[in-house]
Design a protein around this motif. Structure first.
Motif, PDB file in Angstrom:
ATOM      1  N   VAL A 140      10.525  12.174  -8.042  1.00 48.56           N
ATOM      2  CA  VAL A 140       9.745  12.387  -9.267  1.00 48.56           C
ATOM      3  C   VAL A 140      10.293  13.621  -9.971  1.00 48.56           C
ATOM      4  N   VAL A 141      10.606  13.484 -11.250  1.00 49.42           N
ATOM      5  CA  VAL A 141      10.965  14.628 -12.085  1.00 49.42           C
ATOM      6  C   VAL A 141       9.836  14.789 -13.104  1.00 49.42           C
ATOM      7  N   ASP A 142       9.009  15.807 -12.866  1.00 46.11           N
ATOM      8  CA  ASP A 142       7.854  16.082 -13.726  1.00 46.11           C
ATOM      9  C   ASP A 142       8.341  16.936 -14.893  1.00 46.11           C
TER      10      ASP A 142
ATOM     11  N   THR B 289      20.901  19.114  -3.032  1.00 46.24           N
ATOM     12  CA  THR B 289      20.367  20.432  -3.399  1.00 46.24           C
ATOM     13  C   THR B 289      20.911  20.862  -4.750  1.00 46.24           C
ATOM     14  N   ARG B 290      22.221  20.680  -4.954  1.00 46.08           N
ATOM     15  CA  ARG B 290      22.827  21.064  -6.232  1.00 46.08           C
ATOM     16  C   ARG B 290      22.327  20.178  -7.372  1.00 46.08           C
ATOM     17  N   VAL B 291      22.214  18.870  -7.120  1.00 46.99           N
ATOM     18  CA  VAL B 291      21.749  17.947  -8.155  1.00 46.99           C
ATOM     19  C   VAL B 291      20.295  18.257  -8.524  1.00 46.99           C
ATOM     20  N   SER B 292      19.455  18.500  -7.522  1.00 42.78           N
ATOM     21  CA  SER B 292      18.045  18.784  -7.796  1.00 42.78           C
ATOM     22  C   SER B 292      17.887  20.103  -8.538  1.00 42.78           C
ATOM     23  N   GLU B 293      18.771  21.054  -8.270  1.00 45.24           N
ATOM     24  CA  GLU B 293      18.735  22.317  -9.023  1.00 45.24           C
ATOM     25  C   GLU B 293      19.033  22.057 -10.497  1.00 45.24           C
ATOM     26  N   GLY B 294      19.986  21.161 -10.761  1.00 42.03           N
ATOM     27  CA  GLY B 294      20.301  20.817 -12.146  1.00 42.03           C
ATOM     28  C   GLY B 294      19.139  20.108 -12.828  1.00 42.03           C
TER      29      GLY B 294
ATOM     30  N   THR C 266      10.518  16.638  -7.078  1.00 42.30           N
ATOM     31  CA  THR C 266      10.059  16.389  -5.715  1.00 42.30           C
ATOM     32  C   THR C 266      10.667  15.081  -5.225  1.00 42.30           C
ATOM     33  N   ALA C 267      10.826  14.967  -3.906  1.00 41.35           N
ATOM     34  CA  ALA C 267      11.376  13.750  -3.312  1.00 41.35           C
ATOM     35  C   ALA C 267      10.750  13.535  -1.948  1.00 41.35           C
ATOM     36  N   ALA C 268      10.545  12.262  -1.594  1.00 41.35           N
ATOM     37  CA  ALA C 268       9.960  11.934  -0.299  1.00 41.35           C
ATOM     38  C   ALA C 268      10.967  12.094   0.826  1.00 41.35           C
ATOM     39  N   GLY C 269      12.246  11.825   0.536  1.00 40.71           N
ATOM     40  CA  GLY C 269      13.245  11.928   1.587  1.00 40.71           C
ATOM     41  C   GLY C 269      14.661  11.886   1.046  1.00 40.71           C
ATOM     42  N   VAL C 270      15.595  12.441   1.829  1.00 36.35           N
ATOM     43  CA  VAL C 270      17.025  12.423   1.505  1.00 36.35           C
ATOM     44  C   VAL C 270      17.770  12.040   2.768  1.00 36.35           C
TER      45      VAL C 270
ATOM     46  N   GLY D 162      30.903   8.982  -3.584  1.00 39.47           N
ATOM     47  CA  GLY D 162      32.214   9.169  -4.190  1.00 39.47           C
ATOM     48  C   GLY D 162      32.819  10.517  -3.841  1.00 39.47           C
ATOM     49  N   ALA D 163      34.078  10.677  -4.214  1.00 39.79           N
ATOM     50  CA  ALA D 163      34.798  11.917  -3.918  1.00 39.79           C
ATOM     51  C   ALA D 163      34.140  13.133  -4.552  1.00 39.79           C
ATOM     52  N   ALA D 164      33.384  12.913  -5.614  1.00 41.38           N
ATOM     53  CA  ALA D 164      32.754  14.033  -6.316  1.00 41.38           C
ATOM     54  C   ALA D 164      31.648  14.690  -5.504  1.00 41.38           C
ATOM     55  N   LEU D 165      31.153  14.021  -4.442  1.00 41.95           N
ATOM     56  CA  LEU D 165      30.054  14.602  -3.675  1.00 41.95           C
ATOM     57  C   LEU D 165      30.450  15.934  -3.048  1.00 41.95           C
ATOM     58  N   GLY D 166      31.636  15.972  -2.430  1.00 41.96           N
ATOM     59  CA  GLY D 166      32.095  17.225  -1.829  1.00 41.96           C
ATOM     60  C   GLY D 166      32.292  18.307  -2.870  1.00 41.96           C
ATOM     61  N   TRP D 167      32.775  17.889  -4.028  1.00 42.90           N
ATOM     62  CA  TRP D 167      32.981  18.849  -5.122  1.00 42.90           C
ATOM     63  C   TRP D 167      31.645  19.379  -5.626  1.00 42.90           C
ATOM     64  N   ILE D 168      30.644  18.494  -5.728  1.00 38.95           N
ATOM     65  CA  ILE D 168      29.312  18.916  -6.172  1.00 38.95           C
ATOM     66  C   ILE D 168      28.688  19.854  -5.148  1.00 38.95           C
ATOM     67  N   ALA D 169      28.797  19.494  -3.858  1.00 35.75           N
ATOM     68  CA  ALA D 169      28.114  20.251  -2.811  1.00 35.75           C
ATOM     69  C   ALA D 169      28.765  21.597  -2.532  1.00 35.75           C
ATOM     70  N   GLU D 170      30.088  21.626  -2.463  1.00 39.19           N
ATOM     71  CA  GLU D 170      30.775  22.823  -1.987  1.00 39.19           C
ATOM     72  C   GLU D 170      31.909  23.289  -2.891  1.00 39.19           C
ATOM     73  N   GLY D 171      32.152  22.578  -3.983  1.00 40.76           N
ATOM     74  CA  GLY D 171      33.288  22.936  -4.823  1.00 40.76           C
ATOM     75  C   GLY D 171      34.606  22.586  -4.173  1.00 40.76           C
ATOM     76  N   ALA D 172      34.568  21.718  -3.156  1.00 44.33           N
ATOM     77  CA  ALA D 172      35.778  21.345  -2.421  1.00 44.33           C
ATOM     78  C   ALA D 172      36.355  20.053  -2.970  1.00 44.33           C
ATOM     79  N   GLY D 173      37.707  19.960  -2.974  1.00 47.53           N
ATOM     80  CA  GLY D 173      38.360  18.753  -3.448  1.00 47.53           C
ATOM     81  C   GLY D 173      38.265  18.611  -4.953  1.00 47.53           C
ATOM     82  N   LEU D 174      38.543  17.408  -5.425  1.00 47.77           N
ATOM     83  CA  LEU D 174      38.508  17.131  -6.856  1.00 47.77           C
ATOM     84  C   LEU D 174      37.483  16.024  -7.147  1.00 47.77           C
ATOM     85  N   PRO D 175      36.793  16.104  -8.279  1.00 45.95           N
ATOM     86  CA  PRO D 175      35.771  15.097  -8.619  1.00 45.95           C
ATOM     87  C   PRO D 175      36.376  13.820  -9.185  1.00 45.95           C
TER      88      PRO D 175
END
Length: 228
Positions: free
Chosen positions: A36-38, A6-11, A19-23, A56-69
């Motif tokens: 697809v990025v139109d 969600t955070r990556v797609s917002e960026g 748009t994406a078929a699945g996650v 990677g460890a950065a996923l939690g940081w990207i998603a929730e700001g938790a931990g270190l990237p």
């Protein structure tokens, strides 16, 4: 995985419609399929990807700001650049034409909090037709521990090592020229003369680079690249 996407797609959404078929979570990978990025603007190539994977460890940081990237790996499979013209028939045909020409890419980043160093372990982009880009680098003075620290790092970081290797058999003409041309060439007139003028300006810029930052050998290599 879903929160990170969600955070990556917002960026990515700042560039165009996403748009994406699945996650889905596959082991420790977050996998996005049918992405697809139109991109904004007509005739600007849109990005179509079969699969985008990251972990990677950065996923939690990207998603929730938790931990270190401290680490992030990204892999792209079947990336295609498709020009959208507004003509539905031609757009479908261009998309079909691009399908056999998928691009693969991998990226690995590691941040050492104690040393405040980011290491790009390898950015590899494999294009069709024996075209390849490989980049590794080390950036020092990087503190990602907080928003404020990142802002301070933006003014103090240094690229201490870099190794870029490009194998090209029409790489520039196939992927960069069509995107750059409308931005730098005049709408009418002598295109060959205009291109020569741009090349001359670039060569002058290379010549003006300080040798304290860019060695004479590097400047000569840049000049040879521009000339070719």
């Amino acid at each position: 995985c879903a929160a990170a996407w969600t955070r990556v797609s917002e960026g990515l959404g700042t560039l165009g419609v996403v748009t994406a078929a699945g996650v889905a979570q596959e082991g420790d990978w977050c996998v996005v399929t049918g992405l697809v990025v139109d991109l904004h603007g007509q005739y600007v190539p849109d990005w179509h990807m079969d699969r985008l994977r990251f972990r990677g460890a950065a996923l939690g940081w990207i998603a929730e700001g938790a931990g270190l990237p401290e680490g992030l790996e990204v892999a792209v499979e079947g990336l295609r650049l498709v020009v959208e013209t507004g003509d539905a028939r031609m757009d479908w045909l261009f998309a079909a034409q691009a399908r056999p020409n998928g691009i693969g890419a991998e990226l690995a980043l590691a941040w050492d909090p104690a040393a405040k160093t980011v290491r790009l372990g390898g950015l590899s982009i494999d294009f069709p037709g024996e075209n390849l880009v490989d980049l590794s680098a080390v950036v020092t003075g990087v503190d990602l521990s907080s928003q404020g620290a990142m802002q301070m790092s933006a003014t103090s970081f240094a690229l201490s090592e870099a190794d870029l290797r490009i194998t090209t058999h029409g790489l520039f003409e196939s992927y960069a020229l069509m995107a750059m041309g409308p931005m730098v060439l005049p709408p009418e007139g002598d295109m060959a003369a205009a291109a020569a003028g741009i090349r001359s300006d670039l060569l002058a810029m290379v010549g003006d680079l300080p040798e304290t930052s860019v060695s004479a050998d590097s400047k000569a290599a840049l000049a040879a690249l521009v000339a070719e």
